[in-house]
Design a protein around this motif. Structure first.
Motif, PDB file in Angstrom:
ATOM      1  N   GLY A 153      47.027  45.820  88.419  1.00  6.67           N
ATOM      2  CA  GLY A 153      48.420  45.470  88.202  1.00  6.67           C
ATOM      3  C   GLY A 153      49.192  46.539  87.453  1.00  6.67           C
ATOM      4  O   GLY A 153      48.650  47.574  87.052  1.00  6.67           O
ATOM      5  N   ASN A 155      50.112  46.402  84.550  1.00  8.11           N
ATOM      6  CA  ASN A 155      49.609  46.517  83.186  1.00  8.11           C
ATOM      7  C   ASN A 155      48.229  47.184  83.130  1.00  8.11           C
ATOM      8  O   ASN A 155      47.567  47.159  82.091  1.00  8.11           O
ATOM      9  CB  ASN A 155      49.551  45.139  82.521  1.00  8.11           C
ATOM     10  N   CYS A 188      51.779  42.348  92.659  1.00  7.04           N
ATOM     11  CA  CYS A 188      52.696  42.182  91.521  1.00  7.04           C
ATOM     12  C   CYS A 188      54.144  42.021  91.968  1.00  7.04           C
ATOM     13  O   CYS A 188      54.956  41.434  91.246  1.00  7.04           O
ATOM     14  CB  CYS A 188      52.596  43.380  90.574  1.00  7.04           C
ATOM     15  N   CYS A 194      54.988  42.184  82.171  1.00  4.92           N
ATOM     16  CA  CYS A 194      54.015  42.852  81.298  1.00  4.92           C
ATOM     17  C   CYS A 194      54.630  44.089  80.646  1.00  4.92           C
ATOM     18  O   CYS A 194      54.406  44.354  79.461  1.00  4.92           O
ATOM     19  CB  CYS A 194      52.747  43.218  82.068  1.00  4.92           C
ATOM     20  N   CYS A 243      50.246  41.648  77.324  1.00  2.00           N
ATOM     21  CA  CYS A 243      50.589  41.963  78.716  1.00  2.00           C
ATOM     22  C   CYS A 243      49.850  41.067  79.701  1.00  2.00           C
ATOM     23  O   CYS A 243      50.273  40.925  80.856  1.00  2.00           O
ATOM     24  CB  CYS A 243      50.333  43.438  79.025  1.00  2.00           C
ATOM     25  N   GLN A 244      48.755  40.452  79.260  1.00  5.13           N
ATOM     26  CA  GLN A 244      48.048  39.509  80.125  1.00  5.13           C
ATOM     27  C   GLN A 244      48.600  38.095  79.949  1.00  5.13           C
ATOM     28  O   GLN A 244      48.667  37.326  80.912  1.00  5.13           O
ATOM     29  CB  GLN A 244      46.552  39.517  79.812  1.00  5.13           C
ATOM     30  N   CYS A 247      51.674  37.509  82.114  1.00  3.87           N
ATOM     31  CA  CYS A 247      51.507  37.724  83.563  1.00  3.87           C
ATOM     32  C   CYS A 247      51.510  36.394  84.315  1.00  3.87           C
ATOM     33  O   CYS A 247      50.700  35.508  84.019  1.00  3.87           O
ATOM     34  CB  CYS A 247      50.196  38.478  83.817  1.00  3.87           C
TER      35      CYS A 247
END
Length: 381
Positions: A153, A155, A188, A194, A243-244, A247
């Motif tokens: 992704g 991120n 994405c 993210c 950042c996770q 998501c």
């Protein structure tokens, strides 16, 4: 040898030993990756934890000359803490990244890969296999993406359709020419959550992370943390999941079937003040079985000091004063001084004024000076 039948048997056995996803990829060189890695290094974006030899990272045959294919595996880990401990005045808690909950994933994955190796070698006695997890030379995410486990992704995390990015990755290079699986197309879309929510804006562009700005890496360095990152750290004492967490592919995902990965609530959200004085033996007994222990106790203690400053915990002032006065490590003394300047109050101010005349280390002296400038702007209790 029926390679297709062997692939089916390996896949079936992998699931039997608790591997959630398995995929097969060619062992061809990762030439696009190699080009990106060299550019990444030239830009100064590396963390310093990577394999230094980029050629080895891109060429599986440098690890196993007979390499014909790579087996990629993934296991899912939990994202929620049952009965989450409460944080409050005098008993503030830090947070540990989900990837460091439960038993150290390096050991968990190595055990599963070893079982897979043994199974393959029983089926093909002369097979050559070379397994690795995280600290190996190959890029786990590049291998997993090529093997169809998911896509990388924006991120830079591998995102799987089933488990989101909450997965540990490992791989095995082998001389068996397994038929490769088909990669998954990037999913994405136009989403940039993210990138937008990164506390330090560590993404230079989608898919490119500047590790020097990333809190997940910053929490693991052993030296002093620059002031502007201390402010962003909050109560993180190991890793960062922001950042996770934001998501959309990770929404409402919490797989708890991997027993070894389940969190101990007291380790996933530990009390901060006890970390200030934790001894080496106690630290190893407590955190040693987890992935958070690999850098030793100093980064955890330094981050706990910063977290207590974040909470402005007056009850921690006596312990912080003792650290500033007596700890043999300049990083800890300096960070304690910074925290006292943030928390403020009469005792903190008096201790800083005394330390200003007694401290010998130049960097710690500078921390004390800056702390005194800050503490004068606070209301003295």
């Amino acid at each position: 040898m029926d390679i297709q039948k062997l692939k089916q048997e390996v896949t079936q056995y992998a699931h039997q030993v608790g591997i959630d996803k398995i995929g097969f990829a060619s062992a061809d060189p990762f030439l696009d990756l190699k080009e990106r890695l060299y550019k990444h290094r030239e830009a100064g974006y590396e963390s310093g934890f990577e394999e230094k030899d980029i050629e080895k990272r891109a060429h599986p045959e440098l690890t196993l000359p007979e390499a014909r294919s790579i087996i990629a595996i993934a296991i899912a880990y939990p994202t929620k803490i049952p009965d989450t401990p409460k944080s409050g005045p005098g008993e503030y808690r830090g947070t540990v990244s989900r990837a460091a909950w439960g038993k150290d994933y390096h050991h968990v994955l190595r055990e599963k890969l070893k079982k897979l190796e043994t199974f393959i070698e029983e089926k093909v006695p002369h097979a050559r296999c070379e397994s690795m997890v995280d600290t190996g030379v190959l890029s786990d995410r590049a291998v997993a993406e090529r093997a169809g486990l998911g896509w990388v992704g924006k991120n830079t995390n591998l995102i799987t359709p089933e488990f989101g990015s909450w997965v540990y990755l490992g791989e095995m290079i082998t001389d068996i020419p397994f038929e490769p699986d088909i990669p998954i197309e990037e999913g994405c879309g136009d989403c940039t959550l993210c990138l937008d929510h990164c506390p330090t804006q560590a993404f230079e562009q989608p898919g490119q992370l500047n590790a020097n700005k990333c809190l997940a890496f910053i929490t693991q360095v052993k030296g002093s943390i620059p002031d502007h990152y201390r402010e962003k750290l909050g109560n993180r004492i190991y890793g960062c999941d922001t950042c996770q967490q934001v998501c959309p592919k990770n929404r409402k995902i919490n797989f708890t079937h991997q027993e070894e990965c389940r969190p101990d609530p007291e380790l996933a959200k530990p009390l901060l003040k006890p970390l200030l004085t934790i001894g080496k033996k106690e630290f190893q007994n407590t955190f040693g079985p987890t992935a958070a222990a690999w850098r030793g106790k100093k980064p955890i203690q330094r981050n706990a000091i910063i977290s207590l400053a974040h909470f402005k915990d007056q009850s921690a002032v006596p312990e912080l004063i003792e650290l500033m006065k007596k700890d043999e490590r300049p990083v800890i003394r300096g960070t304690a001084a910074w925290a006292l300047g943030k928390i403020g109050g009469t005792h903190a101010k008096q201790a800083l004024e005394k330390a200003e005349h007694e401290e010998k280390d130049a960097e710690v002296q500078e921390e004390i000076r800056k702390a005194l400038e800050r503490v004068q702007d606070l209301k003295v209790n």
